[in-house]
Design a protein around this motif. Structure first.
Motif: not given
Length: 404
Positions: A28-37
């Protein structure tokens, strides 16, 4: 664990994962900036403040989505990637890249650091690579993991990730805030765009992307862009035969050809970034129960804490019936060795099984009346581990007190 630090890792429409019965490991890979925004703009900041004034809407939304993903997808491996401040090769090539984005809202400041703190407490590595975006980190890991037989799930709000989709890589694209996800497989990409995932960056280059400040072509929308890619096969062929494209749309294409070619270069994700981890090193790790308690107390996340604890196996199972757990996680592939050392004939054992919301075992903790103990992450067990543990549990010569 600090972002990018590899030294502490071992070697080794949204619906639940359709491949959950697959024996392959799932990364599972999370696009941190995208998801946080997305979480920040989906949840009203005014409704998420602590008594000290800390805004928590991005942290709350990100954590809630992560809990759902861990519960529904049951990944064996996980990592998050974030963008870094400063120039990237894209801004070097095109200084106007993302130049139209507004400055970070004041309420958002400080939330990234706390999200990183939360991920660290959960044993999830945070990756940031100077000169590259999170997209490139995810693309590199997905490419490596897919080649090694992993099932890869990329969670992002960036449609450019669709270019990574193949038989081993699925993109979960945020559709509404972070609560609804669209699952893109090769068939789903074909159904929505009439294109293959490999053709998607050609289509995106022609369409342009206002969010990245990449110009489109006046009078040319998504339908025309997709039609051209289907007709010519790829952008390179379209460029070679650009004089054949008729009408005003063809004239507009020829007038904007240089920007389209640049768009294509910027849209392409890098798949060979040098990283501090290999996919197999991203196996899920024990989480720090006490650190999560402290963090969630500070953030005033009471209900969310209950959801998290229901989803995750306890990293240090609490004492029951006079047994103490003093050990930590037993690494995958070493269960037989651990049992041979600690499971002695004549000793008494406490065995505690933790389940997820669906009733499936997620962890088995073993403790002895002498104080030794450890726990086994069920998801990460190898077939040899399962046989060794099963044989020991079935052994009638050892006394076992079962809990939960």
């Amino acid at each position: 664990m600090t972002p990018g630090n590899a030294d502490q890792r071992p070697s080794a429409d949204s619906t639940p994962n359709a491949d959950s019965a697959d024996a392959r490991p799932t990364l599972l890979l999370l696009d941190g900036h995208s998801l946080a925004f997305r979480a920040f703009f989906a949840l009203p900041a005014a409704n998420f403040k602590t008594v000290t004034g800390q805004t928590t809407n991005a942290i709350y939304g990100f954590t809630a989505m992560l809990i759902n993903l861990l519960r529904d997808e049951q990944p064996t491996h996980v990592a998050a990637a974030f963008d870094v401040k400063g120039k990237t090769f894209r801004t070097e090539a095109y200084p106007e890249y993302k130049a139209n984005r507004m400055s970070t809202p004041e309420e958002f400041r400080g939330q990234f650091e706390i999200i990183w703190e939360m991920l660290t407490a959960l044993g999830i590595p945070v990756l940031t690579i100077a000169g590259y975006e999170a997209d490139d980190v995810l693309a590199t890991l997905a490419t490596q993991a897919g080649a090694q037989g992993f099932h890869v799930l990329i969670v992002t709000g960036d449609r450019d990730a669709i270019q990574l989709v193949d038989d081993n890589v699925t993109v979960l694209l945020t559709r509404k805030g972070v609560s609804e996800l669209t699952r893109f497989t090769p068939a789903a990409v074909q159904e929505k765009y009439g294109l293959t995932p490999a053709q998607y960056p050609d289509f995106a280059a022609l369409r342009g992307d206002p969010s990245d400040n990449l110009p489109g072509i006046a009078g040319v929308g998504e339908k025309t862009a997709a039609k051209w890619v289907r007709a010519y096969g790829d952008l390179a062929t379209l460029v070679e035969r650009v004089d054949e494209v008729p009408g005003k749309a063809g004239d507009a294409l020829r007038a904007n050809l240089s920007s389209v070619v640049l768009n294509r270069r910027l849209t392409e994700m890098v798949r060979d970034v040098e990283l501090p981890y290999t996919p197999e090193q991203l196996i899920r790790q024990p989480w720090d129960r006490e650190q999560i308690h402290r963090l969630f107390d500070r953030l005033e996340f009471r209900v969310l804490r209950d959801r998290l604890f229901e989803t995750l196996a306890p990293s240090e199972p609490e004492a029951e019936s006079g047994f103490e757990i003093s050990g930590g996680a037993v690494a995958p592939g070493t269960v037989a060795e651990w049992l041979a050392e600690h499971a002695k004939a004549g000793a008494r054992y406490g065995v505690s099984v933790t389940e997820n919301a669906a009733g499936d075992p997620t962890a088995i903790a073993v403790s002895t009346d002498a104080g030794a103990g450890g726990y086994f992450d069920v998801v990460g067990l190898t077939p040899e581990d399962e046989r060794a543990l099963g044989d020991w549990l079935a052994d009638a010569d050892t006394q076992k007190a079962m809990h939960e």
